[in-house]
Scaffold this motif. Structure first.
Motif, PDB file in Angstrom:
ATOM      1  N   THR A  31      41.695  43.514  35.794  1.00 18.71           N
ATOM      2  CA  THR A  31      41.657  42.666  36.983  1.00 18.71           C
ATOM      3  C   THR A  31      41.986  41.222  36.645  1.00 18.71           C
ATOM      4  N   PHE A  33      43.942  40.012  34.295  1.00 18.11           N
ATOM      5  CA  PHE A  33      45.321  39.728  33.897  1.00 18.11           C
ATOM      6  C   PHE A  33      46.198  39.477  35.120  1.00 18.11           C
ATOM      7  N   ASN A  34      46.582  40.507  35.821  1.00 16.47           N
ATOM      8  CA  ASN A  34      47.331  40.352  37.074  1.00 16.47           C
ATOM      9  C   ASN A  34      47.225  41.648  37.858  1.00 16.47           C
ATOM     10  N   LYS A  35      47.678  41.589  39.095  1.00 17.46           N
ATOM     11  CA  LYS A  35      47.442  42.717  39.991  1.00 17.46           C
ATOM     12  C   LYS A  35      48.244  43.963  39.616  1.00 17.46           C
ATOM     13  N   GLN A 139      43.547  43.269  45.357  1.00 17.63           N
ATOM     14  CA  GLN A 139      44.330  42.140  44.855  1.00 17.63           C
ATOM     15  C   GLN A 139      45.657  41.973  45.572  1.00 17.63           C
ATOM     16  N   PRO A 143      45.484  38.141  47.382  1.00 17.68           N
ATOM     17  CA  PRO A 143      45.731  37.714  46.006  1.00 17.68           C
ATOM     18  C   PRO A 143      44.804  36.594  45.536  1.00 17.68           C
ATOM     19  N   ALA A 147      40.730  39.568  42.728  1.00 18.11           N
ATOM     20  CA  ALA A 147      40.153  39.835  41.412  1.00 18.11           C
ATOM     21  C   ALA A 147      38.642  39.627  41.429  1.00 18.11           C
TER      22      ALA A 147
END
Length: 280
Positions: A31, A33-35, A139, A143, A147
């Protein structure tokens, strides 16, 4: 607790807690790091949970084609999340896969065992894929806050499971549904409900953009839905593993025992936020 209650020292509680920490770490790292990484990680988790579920079913050779189509629906379900097509995401498995899935089983396979094969496969997809896939959509739906909301959900779900299990195991006296899960007690349920609600109220300002009422009600909702998820999976496993004690013991340390509550808390919490708050 292990020293004070050596009669409970079978290692199951310690194994479950280690597994919960492992799941929490994996979901947290994915979570943060990125979606896209989070989506792929949860997709892999859903695949292994479904694979473990199918291993519990006493299937026959002609059921394998059905399982193949079930596996193929996983990347499609997560693709709808990736392109942020909520309408297709929410109906793909409950409607289209539900209606299509009987066809591979019907063609040249007869009617023997049809209902059990199809319905058990559909149940697995609904719980292990559709339910868990909501974790990945947070996410993409929001956005800015997704997270934090996922971490919030996983923390409370895991915390509720741990407290309910440990309290029931060491202090529980009054069993809720002994025929379904002899380890779930009213003492564990009350402790988990109160602690989950309290922690929810404490941490919501750090992980969500919402108000105090949300912190209170979401803790209650996650605790209740997590309990029903754990109870449902317990009944399901006992039904599928009747007469297979070795596999039943092995499954207590598997993926399904760890994600059982999340299969309920993820969709319930997702739609609770989507319905009552306008940022998703």
């Amino acid at each position: 607790m292990k020293r004070n209650r050596p009669d409970q020292g079978d290692g199951m509680t310690q194994a479950r807690i280690r597994a919960w920490w492992g799941m929490f770490f994996i979901v947290s790292m994915a979570t943060l790091f990125n979606k896209v990484v989070a989506l792929l990680s949860i997709m892999v988790l859903a695949f292994f949970a479904l694979k473990e579920y199918f291993s519990m079913i006493k299937s026959r050779k002609h059921d394998r084609r059905l399982y193949l189509w079930a596996y193929l629906s996983i990347p499609v379900q997560f693709y709808w999340i990736f392109i942020e097509w909520y309408g297709m995401f929410i109906v793909f498995i409950p409607v289209y896969v539900f209606l299509f899935l009987p066809l591979p089983r019907l063609i040249n396979k007869g009617t023997n065992g049809f209902l059990r094969s199809v319905s058990s496969t559909q149940w697995g997809l609904m719980l292990m894929v559709f339910g868990l896939s909501h974790l990945a959509f947070f996410q993409f739906a929001t956005p800015a806050y997704g997270a934090g909301i996922v971490l919030y959900l996983v923390i409370l779900t895991t915390l509720g499971d741990m407290i309910h299990h440990v309290t029931s195991r060491y202090f529980g006296k009054r069993k809720i549904v002994p025929t379904a899960n002899p380890y779930l007690t009213w003492e564990g349920f009350v402790c988990a409900f109160l602690m989950t609600t309290a922690v929810s109220y404490m941490i919501y300002p750090y992980l969500t953009p919402l108000d105090p009422a949300f912190g209170l009600y979401s803790g209650m909702l996650i605790s209740l839905s997590g309990f029903f998820g754990s109870l449902t999976i317990s009944v399901l496993k006992r039904d599928l593993l009747i007469g297979d004690g070795d596999k039943s013991r092995a499954m207590k340390k598997g993926y399904i025992s760890i994600v059982d509550s999340l299969t309920y808390t993820s969709p319930v919490f997702f739609h609770f936020i989507r319905y009552f708050y306008d940022f998703m």
